[in-house]
Scaffold this motif. Structure first.
Motif, short mmCIF file in Angstrom:
data_model
loop_
_atom_site.label_atom_id
_atom_site.label_comp_id
_atom_site.label_asym_id
_atom_site.label_seq_id
_atom_site.Cartn_x
_atom_site.Cartn_y
_atom_site.Cartn_z
N ALA A 24 43.05 49.19 34.16
CA ALA A 24 44.69 49.20 33.54
C ALA A 24 45.08 47.08 34.13
CB ALA A 24 45.56 49.69 34.39
N ALA A 25 44.47 46.67 35.71
CA ALA A 25 44.48 45.23 36.41
C ALA A 25 44.02 44.63 35.08
CB ALA A 25 44.04 45.22 37.38
N ALA A 26 42.79 44.84 34.16
CA ALA A 26 42.08 44.32 33.97
C ALA A 26 42.60 43.70 32.87
CB ALA A 26 40.37 44.15 33.49
N LEU A 27 43.46 44.90 32.06
CA LEU A 27 44.21 44.99 30.34
C LEU A 27 45.28 43.94 31.13
CD1 LEU A 27 42.88 46.13 28.02
CD2 LEU A 27 45.10 48.27 28.15
N LEU A 28 45.47 43.83 31.66
CA LEU A 28 47.29 43.35 32.12
C LEU A 28 46.82 42.11 32.11
CD1 LEU A 28 49.36 45.25 35.02
CD2 LEU A 28 50.02 44.84 32.06
N ALA A 29 45.68 41.21 32.78
CA ALA A 29 44.87 40.28 32.63
C ALA A 29 45.25 39.54 31.51
CB ALA A 29 44.36 39.97 33.94
N VAL A 30 44.33 40.57 30.66
CA VAL A 30 44.05 39.66 29.34
C VAL A 30 45.14 39.55 28.60
CG1 VAL A 30 42.98 40.79 27.53
CG2 VAL A 30 41.64 41.05 29.50
N PHE A 31 46.24 40.60 27.94
CA PHE A 31 47.93 40.50 27.69
C PHE A 31 48.02 39.30 28.04
CE2 PHE A 31 47.88 45.19 27.26
CZ PHE A 31 46.96 44.94 26.07
N LEU A 32 48.34 39.19 29.84
CA LEU A 32 49.26 38.31 30.17
C LEU A 32 48.08 36.55 29.44
CD1 LEU A 32 50.28 38.64 33.96
CD2 LEU A 32 51.45 37.53 31.60
#
Ligand code: CUA
Length: 159
Positions: free
Chosen positions: A14-22
């Motif tokens: 989930a954290a990685a996904l947020l980083a990708v989106f940002l």
């Protein structure tokens, strides 16, 4: 504290996904030169017809070759229409609205701003490709919003 392996995996996912989106947001903002509105200038939307600039909005050439285009958006058209500017010259748009919120988007370019009654939206772009461009209103402004289009003609300017 003991965190289950699967829970740990999902937390990191989930954290990685947020980083990708940002990252995508910042990357695309950079690539398309997206900037927040930075020009604050007010104008009386009820008195545009007697305003020295917006009573007869038009494109004006400056001595250095750059161009200033004043635009009034109102249901359901842009004035002036068509707008003619030279290629490869800085073009400063100064846009306001006579009634409600409108959009001003030159399709296929990153020229895109809101036309807000009471305010002057200003930005400067240089069009590299001569040709005809469509200007669309991209803020819902009423029943004929979908008919609110204008024309921008970019002429072959000096190289
Ligand atoms: Cu003007 Cu939608």
């Amino acid at each position: 504290m003991n965190v289950e392996l699967y829970e740990r995996i999902w937390m990191w996912a989930a954290a990685a996904l947020l980083a990708v989106f940002l990252g995508v947001i910042f990357l695309m903002a950079g690539l398309h030169a997206v900037q927040p509105p930075s020009h604050i200038e007010t104008v009386d939307p009820t008195a545009l017809s007697s305003h020295p600039e917006f009573a007869n909005p038009t494109a004006t050439s400056r001595r250095d070759g750059s161009v200033v285009v004043s635009v009034v958006a109102q249901m359901f058209s842009f004035n002036p229409d068509a707008i003619e500017v030279p290629a490869n010259r800085p073009v400063t748009f100064r846009i306001t609205s006579a009634d409600v919120l409108h959009g001003f988007q030159v399709v296929g370019t990153n020229a895109n701003a809101m036309a807000v009654p009471g305010y002057v939206s200003q930005f400067t772009v240089t069009f590299r490709e001569p040709g005809q461009y469509v200007i669309t209103c991209n803020e819902y402004c009423g029943l004929l919003h979908h008919n609110m289009v204008g024309k921008l003609i970019v002429t072959k300017g000096a190289p």
